[in-house]
Design an enzyme around this catalytic site. Structure first.
Site, short mmCIF file in Angstrom:
data_model
loop_
_atom_site.label_atom_id
_atom_site.label_comp_id
_atom_site.label_asym_id
_atom_site.label_seq_id
_atom_site.Cartn_x
_atom_site.Cartn_y
_atom_site.Cartn_z
CG ASP A 117 -1.79 1.25 1.27
OD1 ASP A 117 -2.74 1.33 0.47
OD2 ASP A 117 -1.51 2.15 2.08
CD GLU A 170 -3.72 1.14 -3.01
OE1 GLU A 170 -4.83 1.43 -2.52
OE2 GLU A 170 -2.69 1.80 -2.81
CG ASP A 172 -0.76 3.54 5.64
OD1 ASP A 172 -1.71 3.95 4.96
OD2 ASP A 172 -0.01 4.29 6.29
#
Length: 399
Positions: free
Chosen positions: A183, A267, A360
């Site tokens: 992340d 991501e 996170d």
């Protein structure tokens, strides 16, 4: 590419700057020709036509003929390739190159011939540049064999580099079946599903304070003055130091992840869209422009895009991009999704089950689980809610 610090003599530096200026001049002329093209005017000149025009220009202007024809023709070839990439939809339209900002040129061996590179000592090598001769560089790593092309560049801090075109061997997968979610954030540059957090090393407090003083001094300096040039050079050196630390962090982090994990989930972020200016137009001005500009700088300073690019280079086929929606709002323990789960930037507390973790790290675990489920489904095993080799989830981790 394998990049090295170039160490030209003052006389060689003057010749290299001439090469940069000639390459930029030819490139900008090609951009101008493309700018004049309109539907109905016929096709814009291609590389063959522009090469003939370059020959005529070299015959008419002595200062252009004094430069290297190899450098100038290669600039036209690079522009033709850039236009081809633009029409293919993979790159943006080529734009103007500016002196002091885009200083560089590329050399490609004729008919596949390798350029001469030799090693002088343990830390010193030489590369032969047309009309410049043998230029020394720091032998910081092995040079790829049979160098057929290289690029010489000069950054705004005045440092010269030579980059040899070579595709490095990918990092071998460990074969342990482990998956990790990454992340990316602003306060924490990268958080792993294992619980580890990383932050890009930037300027020290003393360096940041000096940068602020230099920026204030630059605002007071008169344009075109020697003082302004000195201040800009000092600012460029600090910025280059910050960029070097960010690149070093990206290289070390990406190599470590490629060596430790078989599957790396990240991501799928549209970074270009996320860092677009909020200034708006004269008719519809934007709101929160300064705050958005600060956020854009923070995103770019954390190297989001470069980290994923280097991961895909070093671990081809092992990087999985997942949809980033709701990864920060979903509890990794029970699967409950709610905006209230994100108690603060650093703290995640599920309103349903009370699970508490670093925000996170919780998002990184959701990213990992999504990627593992997709991988299992692709192999015919059906989607799974959680991977088998889950890491233990400790209490709130320090950021």
């Amino acid at each position: 590419m394998s990049r090295y610090r170039l160490r030209p003599t003052p006389a060689q530096e003057a010749l290299l700057l001439e090469h940069c200026g000639h390459a930029r001049f030819v490139w900008n002329l090609a951009v101008e020709q493309q700018g004049w093209w309109r539907p109905g005017r016929g096709p814009a000149p291609g590389y063959v036509a522009q090469s003939r025009q370059l020959t005529e220009a070299r015959a008419a202007f002595g200062w252009l003929a004094a430069g290297s024809q190899t450098v100038q023709q290669q600039a036209l070839k690079d522009f033709a390739q850039a236009m081809a990439n633009f029409f293919a939809g993979t790159h943006r339209r080529p734009t103007w190159r500016k002196a002091g900002l885009h200083e560089g040129f590329r050399i490609v061996g004729a008919r596949g011939r390798a350029w001469e590179v030799r090693r002088l000592s343990r830390r010193t090598g030489e590369v032969r540049v047309p009309k410049v001769g043998w230029v020394r560089f720091r032998w910081s790593q092995p040079v790829p064999p049979e160098v057929r092309s290289f690029r010489v560049t000069r950054d705004r801090a005045g440092r010269w580099h030579v980059a040899f075109a070579a595709v490095p061997d990918p990092v071998l997968a460990p074969g342990n079946g482990a998956a990790v979610g990454v992340d990316r954030g602003v306060a924490v540059s990268a958080a792993l599903s294992t619980g580890q957090t990383f932050t890009v090393p930037g300027l020290t407090p003393g360096e940041a304070e000096r940068l602020e003083r230099l920026l204030r001094r630059l605002a007071r300096a008169k344009r075109g003055s020697n003082r302004r040039a000195r201040v800009k050079a000092a600012i460029a050196r600090l910025k280059a130091r910050e960029a070097d630390r960010r690149k070093d962090w990206v290289e070390k982090t990406s190599t470590s992840l490629a060596r430790r994990f078989d599957v790396i989930a990240v991501e799928d972020l549209n970074i270009a869209g996320m860092t677009r200016s909020a200034r708006g137009t004269l008719d519809v001005p934007g709101t929160g422009v300064r705050a958005k500009a600060g956020l854009n700088r923070a995103i770019l300073a954390n190297g989001w895009g470069r980290l994923v690019i280097r991961l895909e280079h070093k671990a081809p086929g092992r990087v999985v991009r997942v949809d980033p929606r709701y990864t920060s709002q979903t509890c990794n323990a029970c699967g409950h999704r709610a905006p209230g789960n994100r108690e603060s930037q650093a703290v995640f507390r599920c309103v349903a089950c009370g699970h508490r973790a670093n925000a996170d790290v919780n998002a990184a675990r959701n990213i990992r689980d999504t990627a593992v489920g997709r991988t299992v489904a692709a192999r015919g095993g059906g989607a799974v809610a959680r991977p088998v080799n889950r890491e233990p989830q400790p209490a709130l981790l320090p950021t």
